[in-house]
Design an enzyme around this catalytic site. Structure first.
Site, PDB file in Angstrom:
ATOM      1  N   TYR A 140       0.845  -1.205   0.000  1.00  0.00           N
ATOM      2  CA  TYR A 140       0.000   0.000   0.000  1.00  0.00           C
ATOM      3  C   TYR A 140       0.880   1.255   0.000  1.00  0.00           C
ATOM      4  CZ  TYR A 140      -3.829   3.119   1.440  1.00  0.00           C
ATOM      5  OH  TYR A 140      -4.764   4.126   1.509  1.00  0.00           O
ATOM      6  N   LYS A 163       1.151   4.198  -2.799  1.00  0.00           N
ATOM      7  CA  LYS A 163       0.786   5.587  -2.465  1.00  0.00           C
ATOM      8  C   LYS A 163       1.975   6.545  -2.563  1.00  0.00           C
ATOM      9  CE  LYS A 163      -3.641   4.963  -1.697  1.00  0.00           C
ATOM     10  NZ  LYS A 163      -4.666   5.612  -2.530  1.00  0.00           N
TER      11      LYS A 163
END
Ligand code: NAI
Length: 286
Positions: free
Chosen positions: A157, A161
């Site tokens: 993640y 990001k």
């Protein structure tokens, strides 16, 4: 873009959480909304909420942001007539909690495809048409505090990001060099009360269930977010305010950036990264 009334917004991942709140906030602000998502049932529920007697038309559409051809086809339809799209929210995203080596290849590709390639698909399809139309427009990409701090159990993640932040900053530079009519913002929230911790509801087959420590961290983050997270509606209001003010950074939780100078100094000093540097990043949601 100070006056949003009468403009058109396309939102990805609009059937839940931040995307849904953005759709409703745009509607309240007088925009025509095209809300897209992979979840047909939740989109239908949103369509009923968006229906305003006498208001501008709202549309919902099943769209998987990983499908570049489908995103391109949507953009072509949106710009086919005399109008176009002034606001694009590249918002769809998914999260899994694991040590990096436990991500299956299928899961890794799914997460990167949704969170990063999905945004690229939106940029490639919509930005050239916005530029050709020559009317002020604004693209908001949804990053995260994970765009600034790499967290344990959130490696995939965080990687996605961080990349969303890089891509968004670069897009801003590309556009400014050309003095283009398109503005860009990075939305980087901390904890927001949404269904992100149940993102595996949309995961492809071949994704292992979140069990053991991975499941426990996910459950802990979910309950912490439910207790102390921000309401998605408040995030959406901040986003529209930032668009009106033409601000690049949208930080619903600015206090979480406090360790950034210390992290920057540690990098410049060549120190090994410590997760403790990100003191306000509460992995356990306490
Ligand atoms: P959510 O799970 O409530 O909403 C995400 C939406 O994306 C869902 O409706 C889901 O169906 C949709 N989606 C999933 N895969 C898709 C695909 N392939 N194509 C199109 N739509 C797809 O979660 P939330 O929190 O509203 O997530 C929105 C964005 O906010 C994500 O990018 C997430 O990473 C980001 N974010 C969320 C935070 C939070 O604490 N909730 C914090 C920081 C960032």
């Amino acid at each position: 873009m100070q006056d949003l009334n009468g403009k058109t917004a396309v939102i990805t991942g609009a059937a839940s959480g931040i995307g849904r709140a953005l759709a409703l906030a745009c509607r309240r602000a007088g925009l025509r909304v095209i809300a897209t998502d992979v979840e047909r049932g939740a989109l239908d529920a949103l369509a009923r909420e968006l229906a305003t007697p006498g208001g501008l038309a709202a549309a919902t559409e099943v769209l998987d942001v990983r499908d570049a051809a489908a995103v391109e086809a949507l953009a072509a339809r949106c710009f086919a007539g005399p109008g176009g799209v002034e606001l694009l929210f590249n918002n769809a995203g998914v999260m899994m909690t694991r040590p990096l080596w436990e991500h299956s290849d299928v899961e890794w590709r799914w997460l990167i495809d949704v969170n990063l390639t999905g945004i690229m698909n939106g940029i490639r399809a919509f930005v050239p048409r916005m530029l050709a139309r020559g009317v002020p427009a604004h693209v908001v990409n949804t990053g995260s505090m994970a765009s600034f701090f790499a967290a344990p159990m959130l490696g995939a993640y965080s990687a996605s990001k961080f990349a969303v932040r890089a891509l968004t900053e670069a897009l801003h530079h590309d556009l400014r060099q050309r003095q283009a009519c398109v503005q860009v913002s990075l939305l980087a929230p901390g904890a927001v009360k949404t269904r992100i911790f149940d993102a595996d509801r949309n995961s492809p087959s071949g994704t292992p269930p979140l069990a053991g420590a991975s499941g426990a961290v996910r459950d802990s983050m979910r309950s912490g977010t439910q207790q102390t997270g921000m309401d998605a509606d408040a995030v959406a209001d901040l986003v529209l305010t930032a668009i009106r003010a033409e601000r690049f950074w949208i930080f619903p939780h600015p206090e979480m950036l406090a360790p950034l100078p210390e992290l920057g100094a540690a990098i410049v000093a060549g120190q090994t990264p410590e997760f403790g540097l990100a003191k306000s990043w509460k992995l356990e949601g306490e």
